[in-house]
Every structure is written in C-alpha cells, then in structure tokens.
Design an enzyme around this catalytic site. Sequence first.
Site, PDB file in Angstrom:
ATOM      1  N   GLY A 167     -17.245   0.969   6.202  1.00 20.55           N
ATOM      2  CA  GLY A 167     -16.657   1.771   5.145  1.00 20.55           C
ATOM      3  C   GLY A 167     -15.711   2.812   5.711  1.00 20.55           C
ATOM      4  N   ASN A 168     -14.918   3.423   4.844  1.00 22.15           N
ATOM      5  CA  ASN A 168     -13.957   4.439   5.270  1.00 22.15           C
ATOM      6  C   ASN A 168     -13.486   5.238   4.070  1.00 22.15           C
ATOM      7  OD1 ASN A 168     -11.930   2.131   4.559  1.00 22.15           O
ATOM      8  ND2 ASN A 168     -12.959   1.439   6.415  1.00 22.15           N
ATOM      9  N   GLY A 223     -14.372   3.259  13.996  1.00 24.03           N
ATOM     10  CA  GLY A 223     -15.516   3.141  14.890  1.00 24.03           C
ATOM     11  C   GLY A 223     -16.158   4.417  15.364  1.00 24.03           C
ATOM     12  N   SER A 237      -9.476   0.642  10.532  1.00 19.79           N
ATOM     13  CA  SER A 237      -8.870  -0.689  10.531  1.00 19.79           C
ATOM     14  C   SER A 237      -8.468  -1.126   9.127  1.00 19.79           C
ATOM     15  CB  SER A 237      -9.839  -1.712  11.129  1.00 19.79           C
ATOM     16  OG  SER A 237     -11.056  -1.732  10.403  1.00 19.79           O
ATOM     17  N   GLU A 238      -9.035  -0.470   8.100  1.00 24.13           N
ATOM     18  CA  GLU A 238      -8.704  -0.823   6.718  1.00 24.13           C
ATOM     19  C   GLU A 238      -7.526  -0.008   6.177  1.00 24.13           C
ATOM     20  OE1 GLU A 238      -9.680  -3.340   5.534  1.00 24.13           O
ATOM     21  OE2 GLU A 238     -11.812  -3.756   5.853  1.00 24.13           O
ATOM     22  N   HIS A 279     -13.988   3.499   0.382  1.00 25.14           N
ATOM     23  CA  HIS A 279     -14.329   2.091   0.600  1.00 25.14           C
ATOM     24  C   HIS A 279     -15.724   2.022   1.220  1.00 25.14           C
ATOM     25  CE1 HIS A 279     -14.535  -1.942   2.108  1.00 25.14           C
ATOM     26  NE2 HIS A 279     -14.312  -1.592   3.368  1.00 25.14           N
ATOM     27  N   HIS A 307     -19.542  -0.564   1.906  1.00 25.37           N
ATOM     28  CA  HIS A 307     -20.189  -1.872   1.995  1.00 25.37           C
ATOM     29  C   HIS A 307     -21.506  -1.828   1.217  1.00 25.37           C
ATOM     30  CE1 HIS A 307     -17.972  -3.028   6.004  1.00 25.37           C
ATOM     31  NE2 HIS A 307     -17.151  -2.795   5.003  1.00 25.37           N
ATOM     32  N   TYR A 341     -21.572   0.386 -20.556  1.00 23.55           N
ATOM     33  CA  TYR A 341     -20.315   0.927 -21.086  1.00 23.55           C
ATOM     34  C   TYR A 341     -19.524   1.743 -20.075  1.00 23.55           C
ATOM     35  CZ  TYR A 341     -22.995   5.273 -21.807  1.00 23.55           C
ATOM     36  OH  TYR A 341     -23.763   6.392 -21.634  1.00 23.55           O
ATOM     37  N   HIS A 390     -17.634  -8.506   1.021  1.00 21.12           N
ATOM     38  CA  HIS A 390     -17.164  -7.358   1.788  1.00 21.12           C
ATOM     39  C   HIS A 390     -17.713  -6.028   1.260  1.00 21.12           C
ATOM     40  CE1 HIS A 390     -13.454  -5.497   4.014  1.00 21.12           C
ATOM     41  NE2 HIS A 390     -14.463  -4.644   3.972  1.00 21.12           N
ATOM     42  N   TYR A 440     -14.406  13.350 -22.881  1.00 21.59           N
ATOM     43  CA  TYR A 440     -15.701  13.646 -22.272  1.00 21.59           C
ATOM     44  C   TYR A 440     -15.580  14.810 -21.279  1.00 21.59           C
ATOM     45  CZ  TYR A 440     -19.992  13.037 -19.596  1.00 21.59           C
ATOM     46  OH  TYR A 440     -21.190  13.252 -18.968  1.00 21.59           O
TER      47      TYR A 440
END
Length: 234
Positions: free
Chosen positions: A49-50, A65, A94-95, A113, A115, A134, A175, A230
């Site tokens: 994740g990132n 990393g 890397s993403e 992002h 996992h 909803y 992913h 809301y």
Amino acid sequence: MADEQQWDPEDGQGGAQEGVGEAEARAWEALVATARRTVADGLVVGTSGNVSVRVGDTVLVTPSGVPYDRLSPDDLTAVDLDGRQVRGSLVPTSELPMHLTVYRHTDARAVVHTHAVHATAVSLLVPELPLVHYMAAALGGPVRVAPYATYGTEELAENMRRALADRTGCLLQNHGTITYGATLDQAYDRTAQLEWMCRLWLTAASVPGHTPHLLTAEQLARTAEKLRDYGQRG
C-alpha cells in the site's frame, strides 16, 4: 488520528523550488500519520500500500519499501506531476503511475492505496461490488473492479483510470483498493468504507441458502441526493 492536520493545498505553492515549506512539512506529517493508520487498522501488511497528497503542483508520496514507523520529517519524498523527483533521496512508491494518473484526471488532493483483505477478496470474484449498502453512493455509485495488470505499470494505472470514471474509489483485481479525496482524512475514510462494504457482502453471500438483497439504482440515487446535505454546515 489526533496528530493529523488539515492544510490549504495551495498554501506554500511557491516553495517548491526554494526548499521544504511549512505547508509541505505539515502535509508530510499528516501523510505519515495516515500511512501508519493503514497498518494499525489492518488495511495493509508491512510496506504494502501507499499514500500521497498534493500540495500545489507537488505530490508528496510514501517511499518504496520503507516501513512507515521509520519515516521521519527528513524522509520527505515528492515528485512533480510528471513524476520527476523534486524532494528527498528515497525512491518514491512503485505505484507512482497510479497516484499521478489520479491527480492528472481528477480534482484529488489525496490518494490512499491499500491491500485490504476483504476488498481484495471481492476483486477476485466479481467485476463490480454488488449494491449491498447505500454508502456506495459516497463513492459515486457501484464500485468497479479494474482488470488486473502488473503493479507499478502504466497499464494498471490506465485500468484504474477507467474504473474510476465518475467514482472516487475502485477495486484493483487480485491487488487491493484505491480511493481519493479532497483531504487525507476523506481519502482514508473512503478506503475504510469500501473495505467495510466488501466485508459486508462477503459475509452475507456466505450464508447457505440465501442470496443477499441488493439495492436498486433508483434507491442509490436517492441516497446520493441526501448525502449532498449530510454533515455540518460551515
């Protein structure tokens, strides 16, 4: 989290070429806090994740990393919207192609992002998360699954872009998840909501002899209308 702060995304925009300004320093602090929160809440394991946040035309990102609990103010890592590194010596996530694609094609100011387990499981089973709740309206509608592509590639970024059309989040096949928002808090909340809806559907769908009741497009549209008003004013 208590140490997360909000900031004006345009504040300090001119500091991009003059060293790290106050806005970037505060944004980095909030980014690191959000990255650590994804681990604490079980949305990622290790360095998977990132997270990124945009300050003016600079995108601050988690480095590749590096465990989040080791990040310090001196580790600030940033690129411009073309992906050229403009801050720090650590290699960006890397993403990066996914993050930059979101910023180029939306009004996003933050991207998360993960996992997340239940969301990733759903990405293996269906092309779109069924309308079990909803709050899908808070993500713009039924959450799509972007077709699989190797991580860190432009192909994955393009698949994600298509899945995000008129949405603020999507699943990534085999992913994980990606969501965006006007703030890190909003992007993170959307990630958590998406993971919860995925867990809900998997739980309901696992009951033998029963098929989960799904909402209609009309019911979701009514929720989307109510969500516009809301929360608190001002």
